[in-house]
Design a protein around this motif. Structure first.
Motif, PDB file in Angstrom:
ATOM      1  N   LYS A  45      21.515  15.168 -10.843  1.00 55.29           N
ATOM      2  CA  LYS A  45      20.174  15.733 -11.040  1.00 55.29           C
ATOM      3  C   LYS A  45      19.997  16.248 -12.476  1.00 55.29           C
ATOM      4  CE  LYS A  45      16.205  16.892  -9.312  1.00 55.29           C
ATOM      5  NZ  LYS A  45      15.236  15.902  -8.915  1.00 55.29           N
ATOM      6  N   GLN A  46      21.018  16.882 -13.029  1.00 52.21           N
ATOM      7  CA  GLN A  46      20.939  17.365 -14.408  1.00 52.21           C
ATOM      8  C   GLN A  46      20.786  16.198 -15.383  1.00 52.21           C
ATOM      9  OE1 GLN A  46      24.618  19.744 -14.262  1.00 52.21           O
ATOM     10  NE2 GLN A  46      23.415  21.462 -15.036  1.00 52.21           N
ATOM     11  N   ALA A  47      21.560  15.133 -15.178  1.00 52.03           N
ATOM     12  CA  ALA A  47      21.463  13.966 -16.052  1.00 52.03           C
ATOM     13  C   ALA A  47      20.076  13.334 -15.938  1.00 52.03           C
ATOM     14  CB  ALA A  47      22.554  12.957 -15.703  1.00 52.03           C
ATOM     15  N   GLN A  48      19.570  13.257 -14.715  1.00 46.78           N
ATOM     16  CA  GLN A  48      18.244  12.695 -14.492  1.00 46.78           C
ATOM     17  C   GLN A  48      17.174  13.535 -15.188  1.00 46.78           C
ATOM     18  OE1 GLN A  48      16.631  13.185 -10.541  1.00 46.78           O
ATOM     19  NE2 GLN A  48      15.576  11.224 -10.649  1.00 46.78           N
ATOM     20  N   TYR A  49      17.286  14.833 -15.078  1.00 45.02           N
ATOM     21  CA  TYR A  49      16.325  15.742 -15.709  1.00 45.02           C
ATOM     22  C   TYR A  49      16.322  15.546 -17.234  1.00 45.02           C
ATOM     23  CZ  TYR A  49      14.120  20.097 -17.217  1.00 45.02           C
ATOM     24  OH  TYR A  49      13.322  21.013 -17.829  1.00 45.02           O
ATOM     25  N   GLU A  66      14.812   1.144 -26.566  1.00 48.09           N
ATOM     26  CA  GLU A  66      15.422   1.785 -27.728  1.00 48.09           C
ATOM     27  C   GLU A  66      16.331   2.924 -27.318  1.00 48.09           C
ATOM     28  OE1 GLU A  66      12.167   3.082 -30.145  1.00 48.09           O
ATOM     29  OE2 GLU A  66      11.402   1.050 -30.402  1.00 48.09           O
ATOM     30  N   GLY A  67      16.139   3.439 -26.115  1.00 46.68           N
ATOM     31  CA  GLY A  67      16.962   4.546 -25.647  1.00 46.68           C
ATOM     32  C   GLY A  67      16.764   5.786 -26.480  1.00 46.68           C
ATOM     33  N   PRO A  68      15.829   6.641 -26.087  1.00 47.95           N
ATOM     34  CA  PRO A  68      15.572   7.850 -26.857  1.00 47.95           C
ATOM     35  C   PRO A  68      16.830   8.686 -27.046  1.00 47.95           C
ATOM     36  CG  PRO A  68      14.187   7.749 -24.887  1.00 47.95           C
ATOM     37  CD  PRO A  68      15.060   6.550 -24.877  1.00 47.95           C
ATOM     38  N   PRO A  69      16.955   9.367 -28.182  1.00 47.12           N
ATOM     39  CA  PRO A  69      18.116  10.225 -28.391  1.00 47.12           C
ATOM     40  C   PRO A  69      18.268  11.227 -27.249  1.00 47.12           C
ATOM     41  CG  PRO A  69      16.737  10.134 -30.353  1.00 47.12           C
ATOM     42  CD  PRO A  69      15.997   9.426 -29.247  1.00 47.12           C
ATOM     43  N   GLY A  70      19.484  11.465 -26.843  1.00 47.32           N
ATOM     44  CA  GLY A  70      19.745  12.420 -25.771  1.00 47.32           C
ATOM     45  C   GLY A  70      19.486  11.839 -24.398  1.00 47.32           C
ATOM     46  N   CYS A  71      19.318  10.530 -24.333  1.00 44.87           N
ATOM     47  CA  CYS A  71      18.955   9.895 -23.065  1.00 44.87           C
ATOM     48  C   CYS A  71      20.191   9.485 -22.285  1.00 44.87           C
ATOM     49  CB  CYS A  71      18.051   8.697 -23.347  1.00 44.87           C
ATOM     50  SG  CYS A  71      17.236   8.073 -21.890  1.00 44.87           S
ATOM     51  N   CYS A  72      20.979  10.370 -21.967  1.00 47.90           N
ATOM     52  CA  CYS A  72      22.155  10.382 -21.114  1.00 47.90           C
ATOM     53  C   CYS A  72      23.198   9.330 -21.340  1.00 47.90           C
ATOM     54  CB  CYS A  72      21.767  10.643 -19.687  1.00 47.90           C
ATOM     55  SG  CYS A  72      21.289   9.430 -18.544  1.00 47.90           S
ATOM     56  N   ALA A  73      23.447   8.433 -20.431  1.00 46.04           N
ATOM     57  CA  ALA A  73      24.701   7.686 -20.310  1.00 46.04           C
ATOM     58  C   ALA A  73      24.830   6.479 -21.224  1.00 46.04           C
ATOM     59  CB  ALA A  73      24.844   7.245 -18.870  1.00 46.04           C
ATOM     60  N   PRO A  74      26.065   5.989 -21.367  1.00 44.17           N
ATOM     61  CA  PRO A  74      26.293   4.761 -22.115  1.00 44.17           C
ATOM     62  C   PRO A  74      25.613   3.584 -21.425  1.00 44.17           C
ATOM     63  CG  PRO A  74      28.333   5.568 -21.113  1.00 44.17           C
ATOM     64  CD  PRO A  74      27.264   6.551 -20.805  1.00 44.17           C
ATOM     65  N   ARG A  75      25.327   2.553 -22.202  1.00 44.42           N
ATOM     66  CA  ARG A  75      24.638   1.383 -21.664  1.00 44.42           C
ATOM     67  C   ARG A  75      25.541   0.165 -21.724  1.00 44.42           C
ATOM     68  NH1 ARG A  75      18.551   2.193 -22.620  1.00 44.42           N
ATOM     69  NH2 ARG A  75      18.509   4.418 -22.889  1.00 44.42           N
ATOM     70  N   GLY A  76      25.103  -0.874 -21.053  1.00 44.19           N
ATOM     71  CA  GLY A  76      25.830  -2.129 -21.075  1.00 44.19           C
ATOM     72  C   GLY A  76      26.422  -2.429 -19.712  1.00 44.19           C
ATOM     73  N   MET A  90      12.679  10.679 -22.038  1.00 43.79           N
ATOM     74  CA  MET A  90      11.760   9.550 -21.879  1.00 43.79           C
ATOM     75  C   MET A  90      10.304   9.998 -21.978  1.00 43.79           C
ATOM     76  SD  MET A  90      13.169   6.596 -21.642  1.00 43.79           S
ATOM     77  CE  MET A  90      11.785   5.686 -20.967  1.00 43.79           C
ATOM     78  N   ASP A  91       9.966  11.143 -21.403  1.00 45.63           N
ATOM     79  CA  ASP A  91       8.595  11.644 -21.511  1.00 45.63           C
ATOM     80  C   ASP A  91       8.210  11.841 -22.969  1.00 45.63           C
ATOM     81  OD1 ASP A  91       6.724  11.866 -19.478  1.00 45.63           O
ATOM     82  OD2 ASP A  91       7.530  13.741 -18.713  1.00 45.63           O
ATOM     83  N   SER A  92       9.121  12.420 -23.755  1.00 46.60           N
ATOM     84  CA  SER A  92       8.847  12.626 -25.176  1.00 46.60           C
ATOM     85  C   SER A  92       8.668  11.303 -25.902  1.00 46.60           C
ATOM     86  CB  SER A  92       9.984  13.417 -25.828  1.00 46.60           C
ATOM     87  OG  SER A  92      10.046  14.716 -25.299  1.00 46.60           O
ATOM     88  N   ALA A  93       9.533  10.349 -25.633  1.00 51.59           N
ATOM     89  CA  ALA A  93       9.451   9.047 -26.293  1.00 51.59           C
ATOM     90  C   ALA A  93       8.194   8.283 -25.873  1.00 51.59           C
ATOM     91  CB  ALA A  93      10.706   8.233 -25.978  1.00 51.59           C
ATOM     92  N   LEU A  94       7.851   8.347 -24.598  1.00 49.75           N
ATOM     93  CA  LEU A  94       6.682   7.626 -24.109  1.00 49.75           C
ATOM     94  C   LEU A  94       5.377   8.230 -24.616  1.00 49.75           C
ATOM     95  CD1 LEU A  94       7.905   6.884 -20.489  1.00 49.75           C
ATOM     96  CD2 LEU A  94       7.385   5.165 -22.239  1.00 49.75           C
ATOM     97  N   ALA A  95       5.388   9.510 -24.946  1.00 51.85           N
ATOM     98  CA  ALA A  95       4.186  10.144 -25.505  1.00 51.85           C
ATOM     99  C   ALA A  95       3.761   9.436 -26.792  1.00 51.85           C
ATOM    100  CB  ALA A  95       4.437  11.624 -25.761  1.00 51.85           C
ATOM    101  N   ALA A  96       4.723   8.901 -27.526  1.00 57.56           N
ATOM    102  CA  ALA A  96       4.426   8.206 -28.772  1.00 57.56           C
ATOM    103  C   ALA A  96       3.617   6.929 -28.549  1.00 57.56           C
ATOM    104  CB  ALA A  96       5.726   7.875 -29.518  1.00 57.56           C
ATOM    105  N   VAL A  97       3.685   6.360 -27.348  1.00 60.92           N
ATOM    106  CA  VAL A  97       2.904   5.162 -27.041  1.00 60.92           C
ATOM    107  C   VAL A  97       1.738   5.481 -26.107  1.00 60.92           C
ATOM    108  CG1 VAL A  97       4.789   3.548 -27.530  1.00 60.92           C
ATOM    109  CG2 VAL A  97       4.463   4.384 -25.192  1.00 60.92           C
ATOM    110  N   GLY A  98       1.456   6.774 -25.927  1.00 65.01           N
ATOM    111  CA  GLY A  98       0.273   7.204 -25.199  1.00 65.01           C
ATOM    112  C   GLY A  98       0.385   7.224 -23.688  1.00 65.01           C
TER     113      GLY A  98
END
Length: 137
Positions: free
Chosen positions: A13-17, A109-119, A23-31
Motif C-alpha cells: 500500500k505504501q509503494a502504491q501510494y 518515462e517513469g516519473p522520478p520516485g515512481c517505486c520499483a525497478p522495471r523490466g 504519477m498524478d504529478s507527472a500526468l498533471a503536465a499533460v492535463g
C-alpha cells in the motif's frame, strides 16, 4: 504468518501510494489525473463497456465512476452512447485518445520516485506472492 501478511500489505500500500502521487504529478503536465487516465485506459481496453464494468475495472464504486465519467464527457474525452435497455456504452473521443496517448508517454518515462525497478521479472517473488493472495478471492 498472519502478521507477515499485514506487514506485506502495508508495504504494498505504501509503494502504491508513492507511485500514485508521482504519477498524478507527472500526468498533471499533460492535463489529466491518475483517476482520469485510468478511466480512459479502461474504456480503451473495453470500448462500449457499461459504467458498472468500468467501475469494477478501475476499483471504484459505480457512483464514483459515474461522476468521473461525467467530467470526462464534459471535457470531450469520452462519449456516452445508448446501449441495450438502460445501459450506457462508453467510448473514447479523438481528444480522449490523444490524452490517453499523452498519459502513456508520461507513464513510460517513469516519473522520478515512481517505486520499483522495471523490466522482465522486475516483480519477481513479490509478484508471485501477490498473485497467490489475489487468487484467494
Amino acid at each position: 504468518m498472519h502478521d507477515d501478511l499485514h506487514v506485506l500489505g502495508r508495504a504494498v500500500k505504501q509503494a502504491q501510494y508513492r507511485q500514485h502521487r508521482a504519477m498524478d504529478s507527472a500526468l498533471a503536465a499533460v492535463g489529466t489525473t491518475l483517476a482520469q487516465w485510468d478511466a480512459l485506459r479502461a474504456i480503451d481496453r473495453s470500448p462500449g463497456a457499461s459504467a458498472r464494468e468500468l467501475a469494477a475495472a478501475t476499483f471504484q464504486s459505480e457512483q464514483a465512476f459515474g461522476t468521473l465519467v461525467g467530467r470526462l464527457a464534459a471535457q470531450g474525452l469520452v462519449e456516452r452512447r445508448p446501449g441495450h435497455g438502460r445501459r450506457i456504452r462508453h467510448h473514447l473521443t479523438p481528444e480522449g485518445e490523444r490524452t490517453l496517448a499523452a498519459g502513456h508517454g508520461v507513464a513510460g518515462e517513469g516519473p522520478p520516485g515512481c517505486c520499483a525497478p522495471r523490466g522482465p521479472g522486475a516483480g519477481g517473488p513479490l509478484m508471485v506472492v501477490l498473485r497467490r493472495l489475489n487468487a484467494q478471492e
